[in-house]
Design an enzyme around this catalytic site. Structure first.
Site, PDB file in Angstrom:
ATOM      1  N   ASN A   7      30.310  20.234  34.255  1.00 63.34           N
ATOM      2  CA  ASN A   7      29.308  19.291  34.735  1.00 63.34           C
ATOM      3  C   ASN A   7      28.300  19.071  33.607  1.00 63.34           C
ATOM      4  OD1 ASN A   7      27.258  17.951  36.046  1.00 63.34           O
ATOM      5  ND2 ASN A   7      27.151  19.355  37.786  1.00 63.34           N
ATOM      6  N   LYS A  14      27.019  22.682  32.581  1.00 68.65           N
ATOM      7  CA  LYS A  14      27.211  23.731  33.572  1.00 68.65           C
ATOM      8  C   LYS A  14      28.711  23.895  33.738  1.00 68.65           C
ATOM      9  CE  LYS A  14      24.144  22.460  37.003  1.00 68.65           C
ATOM     10  NZ  LYS A  14      23.810  22.250  38.404  1.00 68.65           N
ATOM     11  N   ARG A  99      32.865  16.508  36.426  1.00 71.20           N
ATOM     12  CA  ARG A  99      32.023  15.710  37.306  1.00 71.20           C
ATOM     13  C   ARG A  99      31.640  14.425  36.566  1.00 71.20           C
ATOM     14  NH1 ARG A  99      25.675  16.064  38.243  1.00 71.20           N
ATOM     15  NH2 ARG A  99      25.579  14.652  39.986  1.00 71.20           N
ATOM     16  N   HIS A 189      25.665  11.990  45.153  1.00 72.67           N
ATOM     17  CA  HIS A 189      25.834  13.279  45.846  1.00 72.67           C
ATOM     18  C   HIS A 189      27.072  13.265  46.751  1.00 72.67           C
ATOM     19  CE1 HIS A 189      21.203  14.121  45.671  1.00 72.67           C
ATOM     20  NE2 HIS A 189      21.813  14.703  44.648  1.00 72.67           N
ATOM     21  N   HIS A 217      21.194  16.206  51.977  1.00 78.41           N
ATOM     22  CA  HIS A 217      21.230  16.981  50.731  1.00 78.41           C
ATOM     23  C   HIS A 217      19.801  16.926  50.179  1.00 78.41           C
ATOM     24  CE1 HIS A 217      23.094  18.244  46.770  1.00 78.41           C
ATOM     25  NE2 HIS A 217      21.888  17.841  46.409  1.00 78.41           N
ATOM     26  N   LEU A 218      19.054  18.010  50.374  1.00 82.09           N
ATOM     27  CA  LEU A 218      17.649  18.026  49.967  1.00 82.09           C
ATOM     28  C   LEU A 218      17.456  19.018  48.831  1.00 82.09           C
ATOM     29  CD1 LEU A 218      16.005  18.071  53.540  1.00 82.09           C
ATOM     30  CD2 LEU A 218      16.731  16.086  52.190  1.00 82.09           C
ATOM     31  N   ASN A 220      16.275  18.871  44.281  1.00 83.16           N
ATOM     32  CA  ASN A 220      15.360  18.157  43.408  1.00 83.16           C
ATOM     33  C   ASN A 220      15.604  16.650  43.538  1.00 83.16           C
ATOM     34  OD1 ASN A 220      13.259  18.204  41.728  1.00 83.16           O
ATOM     35  ND2 ASN A 220      14.355  19.148  40.024  1.00 83.16           N
ATOM     36  N   ARG A 250      11.201  11.492  41.807  1.00 80.61           N
ATOM     37  CA  ARG A 250      11.539  10.078  42.040  1.00 80.61           C
ATOM     38  C   ARG A 250      10.824   9.568  43.290  1.00 80.61           C
ATOM     39  NH1 ARG A 250      17.478  11.592  41.829  1.00 80.61           N
ATOM     40  NH2 ARG A 250      17.945  11.735  39.606  1.00 80.61           N
ATOM     41  N   MET A 293       9.562  22.349  45.293  1.00 79.26           N
ATOM     42  CA  MET A 293       9.171  22.443  46.691  1.00 79.26           C
ATOM     43  C   MET A 293       8.638  23.830  47.060  1.00 79.26           C
ATOM     44  SD  MET A 293       8.739  20.566  49.163  1.00 79.26           S
ATOM     45  CE  MET A 293       9.649  19.048  49.305  1.00 79.26           C
ATOM     46  N   ILE A 342      16.440  22.840  48.934  1.00 75.61           N
ATOM     47  CA  ILE A 342      15.388  22.815  49.960  1.00 75.61           C
ATOM     48  C   ILE A 342      16.003  22.973  51.352  1.00 75.61           C
ATOM     49  CG2 ILE A 342      13.564  21.399  50.967  1.00 75.61           C
ATOM     50  CD1 ILE A 342      13.375  19.966  48.184  1.00 75.61           C
ATOM     51  N   GLY A 343      17.038  22.201  51.620  1.00 78.48           N
ATOM     52  CA  GLY A 343      17.672  22.223  52.943  1.00 78.48           C
ATOM     53  C   GLY A 343      18.235  23.594  53.313  1.00 78.48           C
ATOM     54  N   ASN A 345      17.109  26.539  52.090  1.00 83.34           N
ATOM     55  CA  ASN A 345      16.174  27.661  51.922  1.00 83.34           C
ATOM     56  C   ASN A 345      14.811  27.505  52.553  1.00 83.34           C
ATOM     57  OD1 ASN A 345      17.728  29.459  50.129  1.00 83.34           O
ATOM     58  ND2 ASN A 345      17.715  27.653  48.801  1.00 83.34           N
ATOM     59  N   GLU A 396      29.429  21.972  45.358  1.00 79.79           N
ATOM     60  CA  GLU A 396      30.089  20.846  44.701  1.00 79.79           C
ATOM     61  C   GLU A 396      31.177  21.317  43.734  1.00 79.79           C
ATOM     62  OE1 GLU A 396      26.949  17.472  43.993  1.00 79.79           O
ATOM     63  OE2 GLU A 396      25.931  19.388  44.004  1.00 79.79           O
TER      64      GLU A 396
HETATM   65  P1  ADP Z   1      19.073  20.105  42.050  1.00 78.25           P
HETATM   66  O1  ADP Z   1      20.492  20.653  42.076  1.00 78.25           O
HETATM   67  O2  ADP Z   1      18.939  18.714  42.568  1.00 78.25           O
HETATM   68  O3  ADP Z   1      18.319  20.348  40.774  1.00 78.25           O
HETATM   69  P2  ADP Z   1      18.608  22.161  44.039  1.00 78.25           P
HETATM   70  O4  ADP Z   1      19.565  21.780  45.099  1.00 78.25           O
HETATM   71  O5  ADP Z   1      18.858  23.389  43.252  1.00 78.25           O
HETATM   72  O6  ADP Z   1      18.248  20.940  43.104  1.00 78.25           O
HETATM   73  O7  ADP Z   1      17.166  22.316  44.745  1.00 78.25           O
HETATM   74  C1  ADP Z   1      16.030  22.584  44.018  1.00 78.25           C
HETATM   75  C2  ADP Z   1      14.833  22.520  44.982  1.00 78.25           C
HETATM   76  O8  ADP Z   1      15.005  23.500  46.009  1.00 78.25           O
HETATM   77  C3  ADP Z   1      13.505  22.838  44.288  1.00 78.25           C
HETATM   78  O9  ADP Z   1      12.512  21.922  44.699  1.00 78.25           O
HETATM   79  C4  ADP Z   1      13.201  24.232  44.831  1.00 78.25           C
HETATM   80  O10 ADP Z   1      11.820  24.480  44.876  1.00 78.25           O
HETATM   81  C5  ADP Z   1      13.757  24.126  46.234  1.00 78.25           C
HETATM   82  N1  ADP Z   1      13.862  25.443  46.830  1.00 78.25           N
HETATM   83  C6  ADP Z   1      14.631  26.486  46.467  1.00 78.25           C
HETATM   84  N2  ADP Z   1      14.349  27.564  47.247  1.00 78.25           N
HETATM   85  C7  ADP Z   1      13.376  27.187  48.096  1.00 78.25           C
HETATM   86  C8  ADP Z   1      12.643  27.817  49.151  1.00 78.25           C
HETATM   87  N3  ADP Z   1      12.856  29.086  49.472  1.00 78.25           N
HETATM   88  N4  ADP Z   1      11.721  27.105  49.819  1.00 78.25           N
HETATM   89  C9  ADP Z   1      11.482  25.819  49.497  1.00 78.25           C
HETATM   90  N5  ADP Z   1      12.130  25.161  48.537  1.00 78.25           N
HETATM   91  C10 ADP Z   1      13.053  25.829  47.842  1.00 78.25           C
END
Ligand code: ADP
Length: 416
Positions: A7, A14, A99, A189, A217-218, A220, A250, A293, A342-343, A345, A396
Site C-alpha cells: 500500500n 505499508k 492497493r 474506502h 468507516h470512521l 482520519n 478534510r 480524535m 474512531i469507529g 475505539n 483492508e
Molecule cells: P486512517 O487509516 O484513515 O489514517 P485510522 O482508521 O487509523 O485512520 O483512524 C485514526 C483515527 O482514529 C484518529 O483520529 C485516532 O485518534 C482515532 N482513534 C484511535 N483510537 C481512538 C480512541 N480510543 N478514541 C477515539 N479515537 C481514536
C-alpha cells in the site's frame, strides 16, 4: 501461498505478508507473517517492521524513492536473522497485491496487472493525482524487483462502489460534462466497506442479498456507505475523498461557491484554497487543536475546550445526517456497523452519533458500547433496537491478499 500486500502513499509504504489460499480464505484461517511501514520516503525514512512472534525492528535511514524503500523491505524480509516463518528468499513470495486508489469507471473489480492495466491506472491519474502515481511507483518497482514470474494484482478503492445506480453517482451538472470528463461520484474506502459487509454476513448468517446495512468507516478519512442487497448503492465520498463526512483535516460537504469566494477574498489560487479544505479543515480546522480524535476527546474531557466540543458535535451531526439519508433511500436497513480507528475505539463518538436516533429504531446499550474497544467485533445495540448496531474492525489488507489469491488462481471474485 505467501502474498505480499503493498500500500504505497506519496511518501510512505505499508506492507504485509499474508499466508493464504482458497481453503484458508474459506476457513478464515489466514496468517500475517510480517508487516511494516516506511514513512518519509525521499528523506530520512522511518522504519518499523515486525515479523510474526518477534520484537519490532525499528530504524531510520535515508531512502531515496519507492524502489529504494521496496529494496530495503525485501532485504529485511529475506535476511536470515529476520526469521519470517516460511520465507527464506524472494522466491517464497508467490504473488503481490497492490492497493490502487482510483480505478475510474474502467476497473469494476480487482485485476491481474499487465501493461494494459498499468496504462488504465495511468489514465486515472487525472482523477487521483496524489494517489495513483504513488500506487504506480509501487507497481513499477515491484515489477522491476520481482520480475514477470511473480503475478501482481491491483485492488481498487473505488471498485466496490461501481454498483451505485446513476441517480446516486451523478452530480446534477450537465450530462455532457459527465460524459466528457467522467465527473461523478466514485467513492473510496471500498475494500473496507466490502470487508465490513462480509463480516456482517458471517456474524448474522445472512446472504449477500439479505444484507441491508449502513457501514461507517470512521478514521482520519471517513466515509459512510449504504449497502442494499449486498451492493453499495450510495457512499459519502465523491469525485474525490473530500466530499461527505467531516474528517480529520478534510471539510467534507461544502458549497462549491466557497472556493471561488475564498480565493477572491484571500487573493489566493484555487490550489491554495483546496489545500485549506483538504489539509487544514475538518476536526483540525474547527478545533484549532488537532486532527486526532483521541486527543480531541481528551481535550474536551480534561479542559472543557469549547471548540473541541464543537468539532465533536459537528463530526457526530454529519454522520447522523448521512444515517438518516441512507435509511431513507434504502427502504430497509437492518444494521449500522461502526469501523476504523474512531469507529472501532471510541464509545464516546458512537454514543454521540446514536443519541436521539431512537425514533429510527436505533438504540445502543451503554455497557456493551463501552466494552467494544481495541479491535473487538461485537453487537452493541439493545435487544429492542429495530436497527442493530455493530462494531466491526476493518481489515483492508486481508481483502487485498484474498483478491490477489483469487485473481491469480482464477477463482471467481466476489465483486461486492
Ligand atoms: P486512517 O487509516 O484513515 O489514517 P485510522 O482508521 O487509523 O485512520 O483512524 C485514526 C483515527 O482514529 C484518529 O483520529 C485516532 O485518534 C482515532 N482513534 C484511535 N483510537 C481512538 C480512541 N480510543 N478514541 C477515539 N479515537 C481514536
Amino acid at each position: 501461498m505467501n502474498v505480499f500486500v503493498l500500500n504505497c502513499g506519496s511518501s510512505s509504504l505499508k506492507f504485509q505478508i499474508i499466508d493464504t489460499d482458497i481453503e484458508k480464505i474459506e476457513k478464515d484461517e489466514e496468517k500475517i507473517l510480517a508487516k511494516g511501514l516506511i514513512e518519509r520516503v525521499g528523506s530520512q525514512s522511518l522504519i518499523t517492521f515486525k515479523a510474526e512472534g518477534k520484537a519490532p525492528f525499528k530504524s531510520a535511514t535515508p531512502l531515496r524513492d519507492h524502489k529504494a524503500a521496496l529494496n530495503y523491505i525485501i532485504k529485511w524480509i529475506t535476511a536470515p536473522e529476520t526469521e519470517i516463518p516460511g520465507i527464506n528468499g524472494l522466491e517464497d513470495i508467490h504473488a503481490i497485491g497492490h492497493r490502487v486508489v482510483h480505478g475510474g469507471e474502467r476497473f469494476k473489480s480487482s485485476i491481474r496487472i499487465d501493461n494494459e492495466v498499468i496504462e488504465g491506472i495511468e489514465d486515472c491519474i487525472d482523477l487521483a493525482p496524489l494517489h495513483n502515481p504513488a500506487n504506480l511507483k509501487g507497481i513499477y518497482a515491484s515489477r522491476e524487483i520481482f520480475g514477470p514470474s511473480v503475478p501482481q494484482v491491483a485492488i481498487f478503492d473505488t471498485s466496490f462502489h461501481s454498483s451505485m445506480p446513476e441517480e446516486s453517482f451523478l452530480y446534477a451538472i450537465p450530462y455532457q460534462i459527465y460524459r466528457r470528463f467522467k465527473i461523478r461520484k466514485y467513492g473510496f474506502h471500498g475494500t473496507s466497506h466490502r470487508f465490513i459487509a462480509y463480516r456482517y454476513r458471517l456474524i448474522t448468517g445472512l446472504s449477500r442479498e439479505e444484507s441491508n446495512i449502513i457501514t461507517l468507516h470512521l478514521g482520519n478519512g471517513s466515509s459512510a456507505c449504504a449497502i442494499k442487497g449486498g451492493k453499495s448503492i450510495a457512499t459519502s465520498m465523491g469525485f474525490t475523498p473530500l466530499e461527505g463526512l467531516m474528517m480529520g483535516t478534510r471539510c467534507g460537504d461544502i458549497d462549491p461557491t466557497v472556493v471561488e469566494y475564498l480565493a477572491h477574498k484571500e487573493g489566493s489560487s484555487v490550489d491554495e484554497v483546496f489545500s485549506i479544505l483538504n489539509k487544514r479543515s475538518g476536526v483540525l480546522g474547527i478545533s484549532g487543536l488537532t486532527n486526532d480524535m483521541r486527543d480531541l476527546i481528551e481535550e474536551w474531557e480534561e479542559h472543557k475546550d469549547r471548540r473541541a466540543k464543537l468539532a465533536l458535535d459537528m463530526f457526530n451531526y454529519r454522520v447522523k445526517k448521512y444515517i438518516g439519508a441512507y435509511v431513507a433511500i434504502m427502504n430497509k436497513c437492518d444494521a449500522i456497523c461502526f469501523s476504523a480507528g474512531i469507529g472501532e475505539n471510541s464509545p464516546v463518538i458512537r454514543k454521540g452519533i446514536s443519541e436521539n436516533l431512537e425514533f429510527l429504531g436505533i438504540e445502543i446499550d451503554d455497557k456493551l458500547n463501552e466494552k467494544a474497544v481495541g479491535g473487538k467485533e461485537m453487537k452493541i445495540s439493545t435487544p429492542d433496537s429495530r436497527i442493530a448496531v455493530y462494531v466491526i474492525p476493518t481489515n483492508e489488507e486481508l481483502v487485498f491478499a484474498r483478491d490477489t489469491v483469487r485473481v491469480v488462481l482464477g477463482h471467481p471474485l466476489p465483486t461486492r
